[in-house]
Design a protein around this motif. Sequence first.
Motif, PDB file in Angstrom:
ATOM      1  N   MET A 169     -15.555  35.608  38.046  1.00  0.00           N
ATOM      2  CA  MET A 169     -15.500  34.816  39.273  1.00  0.00           C
ATOM      3  C   MET A 169     -16.843  34.128  39.487  1.00  0.00           C
ATOM      4  N   ILE A 170     -16.810  33.008  40.202  1.00  0.00           N
ATOM      5  CA  ILE A 170     -18.023  32.344  40.667  1.00  0.00           C
ATOM      6  C   ILE A 170     -17.994  32.383  42.188  1.00  0.00           C
ATOM      7  N   TYR A 171     -19.076  32.881  42.784  1.00  0.00           N
ATOM      8  CA  TYR A 171     -19.201  32.955  44.233  1.00  0.00           C
ATOM      9  C   TYR A 171     -20.324  32.020  44.658  1.00  0.00           C
ATOM     10  N   ILE A 172     -20.109  31.289  45.736  1.00  0.00           N
ATOM     11  CA  ILE A 172     -21.104  30.340  46.240  1.00  0.00           C
ATOM     12  C   ILE A 172     -21.429  30.702  47.684  1.00  0.00           C
ATOM     13  N   THR A 173     -22.722  30.747  47.997  1.00  0.00           N
ATOM     14  CA  THR A 173     -23.149  31.054  49.359  1.00  0.00           C
ATOM     15  C   THR A 173     -24.328  30.161  49.727  1.00  0.00           C
ATOM     16  N   GLY A 174     -24.705  30.178  50.974  1.00  0.00           N
ATOM     17  CA  GLY A 174     -25.800  29.351  51.467  1.00  0.00           C
ATOM     18  C   GLY A 174     -27.101  30.123  51.580  1.00  0.00           C
ATOM     19  N   ASP A 175     -27.979  29.639  52.428  1.00  0.00           N
ATOM     20  CA  ASP A 175     -29.319  30.219  52.604  1.00  0.00           C
ATOM     21  C   ASP A 175     -29.262  31.729  52.807  1.00  0.00           C
ATOM     22  N   LYS A 176     -30.169  32.444  52.167  1.00  0.00           N
ATOM     23  CA  LYS A 176     -30.281  33.896  52.320  1.00  0.00           C
ATOM     24  C   LYS A 176     -31.613  34.293  52.945  1.00  0.00           C
ATOM     25  N   HIS A 177     -32.627  33.467  52.830  1.00  0.00           N
ATOM     26  CA  HIS A 177     -33.945  33.741  53.431  1.00  0.00           C
ATOM     27  C   HIS A 177     -34.448  35.146  53.095  1.00  0.00           C
ATOM     28  N   ALA A 178     -34.268  35.548  51.827  1.00  0.00           N
ATOM     29  CA  ALA A 178     -34.730  36.841  51.289  1.00  0.00           C
ATOM     30  C   ALA A 178     -33.952  38.032  51.834  1.00  0.00           C
ATOM     31  N   ASP A 179     -32.878  37.807  52.580  1.00  0.00           N
ATOM     32  CA  ASP A 179     -32.054  38.910  53.093  1.00  0.00           C
ATOM     33  C   ASP A 179     -30.703  38.880  52.380  1.00  0.00           C
ATOM     34  N   PHE A 180     -30.582  39.714  51.361  1.00  0.00           N
ATOM     35  CA  PHE A 180     -29.374  39.746  50.554  1.00  0.00           C
ATOM     36  C   PHE A 180     -28.456  40.899  50.940  1.00  0.00           C
ATOM     37  N   SER A 181     -28.647  41.482  52.119  1.00  0.00           N
ATOM     38  CA  SER A 181     -27.806  42.608  52.532  1.00  0.00           C
ATOM     39  C   SER A 181     -26.332  42.209  52.616  1.00  0.00           C
ATOM     40  N   GLU A 182     -26.042  41.005  53.083  1.00  0.00           N
ATOM     41  CA  GLU A 182     -24.661  40.521  53.138  1.00  0.00           C
ATOM     42  C   GLU A 182     -24.069  40.398  51.729  1.00  0.00           C
ATOM     43  N   VAL A 183     -24.885  39.958  50.791  1.00  0.00           N
ATOM     44  CA  VAL A 183     -24.437  39.827  49.409  1.00  0.00           C
ATOM     45  C   VAL A 183     -24.147  41.198  48.812  1.00  0.00           C
ATOM     46  N   PHE A 184     -25.037  42.174  49.043  1.00  0.00           N
ATOM     47  CA  PHE A 184     -24.818  43.525  48.526  1.00  0.00           C
ATOM     48  C   PHE A 184     -23.512  44.096  49.075  1.00  0.00           C
ATOM     49  N   HIS A 185     -23.298  43.927  50.368  1.00  0.00           N
ATOM     50  CA  HIS A 185     -22.067  44.428  50.999  1.00  0.00           C
ATOM     51  C   HIS A 185     -20.847  43.736  50.391  1.00  0.00           C
ATOM     52  N   PHE A 186     -20.914  42.428  50.233  1.00  0.00           N
ATOM     53  CA  PHE A 186     -19.814  41.664  49.652  1.00  0.00           C
ATOM     54  C   PHE A 186     -19.495  42.146  48.235  1.00  0.00           C
ATOM     55  N   CYS A 187     -20.539  42.320  47.417  1.00  0.00           N
ATOM     56  CA  CYS A 187     -20.335  42.754  46.027  1.00  0.00           C
ATOM     57  C   CYS A 187     -19.706  44.138  45.969  1.00  0.00           C
ATOM     58  N   TYR A 188     -20.158  45.030  46.830  1.00  0.00           N
ATOM     59  CA  TYR A 188     -19.600  46.381  46.864  1.00  0.00           C
ATOM     60  C   TYR A 188     -18.139  46.346  47.324  1.00  0.00           C
ATOM     61  N   ALA A 189     -17.873  45.627  48.403  1.00  0.00           N
ATOM     62  CA  ALA A 189     -16.528  45.578  48.976  1.00  0.00           C
ATOM     63  C   ALA A 189     -15.521  44.901  48.054  1.00  0.00           C
ATOM     64  N   ASN A 190     -15.989  43.959  47.216  1.00  0.00           N
ATOM     65  CA  ASN A 190     -15.090  43.197  46.354  1.00  0.00           C
ATOM     66  C   ASN A 190     -15.175  43.610  44.889  1.00  0.00           C
ATOM     67  N   ASN A 191     -15.916  44.692  44.624  1.00  0.00           N
ATOM     68  CA  ASN A 191     -16.011  45.251  43.275  1.00  0.00           C
ATOM     69  C   ASN A 191     -16.372  44.179  42.241  1.00  0.00           C
ATOM     70  N   THR A 192     -17.414  43.411  42.524  1.00  0.00           N
ATOM     71  CA  THR A 192     -17.854  42.371  41.592  1.00  0.00           C
ATOM     72  C   THR A 192     -18.440  43.018  40.335  1.00  0.00           C
ATOM     73  N   SER A 193     -18.557  42.223  39.280  1.00  0.00           N
ATOM     74  CA  SER A 193     -19.089  42.750  38.016  1.00  0.00           C
ATOM     75  C   SER A 193     -20.265  41.892  37.552  1.00  0.00           C
ATOM     76  N   LEU A 194     -20.923  42.351  36.508  1.00  0.00           N
ATOM     77  CA  LEU A 194     -22.040  41.590  35.942  1.00  0.00           C
ATOM     78  C   LEU A 194     -21.569  40.317  35.258  1.00  0.00           C
ATOM     79  N   ASP A 195     -20.270  40.184  35.020  1.00  0.00           N
ATOM     80  CA  ASP A 195     -19.708  38.961  34.448  1.00  0.00           C
ATOM     81  C   ASP A 195     -19.522  37.871  35.500  1.00  0.00           C
TER      82      ASP A 195
END
Length: 68
Positions: free
Chosen positions: A12-38
């Motif tokens: 999958m390709i995921y696109i997001t906007g500004d993070k301003h060094a706060d990737f907590s939302e990304v970590f939560h998203f990856c965990y909740a959606n079982n993303t992979s290194l691919d």
Amino acid sequence: MSDIILLDGDSMIYITGDKHADFSEVFHFCYANNTSLDDILIVLGDSGINYYANEKDYMLKKTYYSIQ
């Protein structure tokens, strides 16, 4: 996370906007959606990773590189 683009296979390709060094939302998203290194994450705008150009940025990068 704002947009999701489907690829052939399981990747999958995921696109997001500004993070301003706060990737907590990304970590939560990856965990909740079982993303992979691919999967691919594209950050459009300010990631905040090279903001200070000093030890603080180095430690932030080191933390992100160590995530599996």
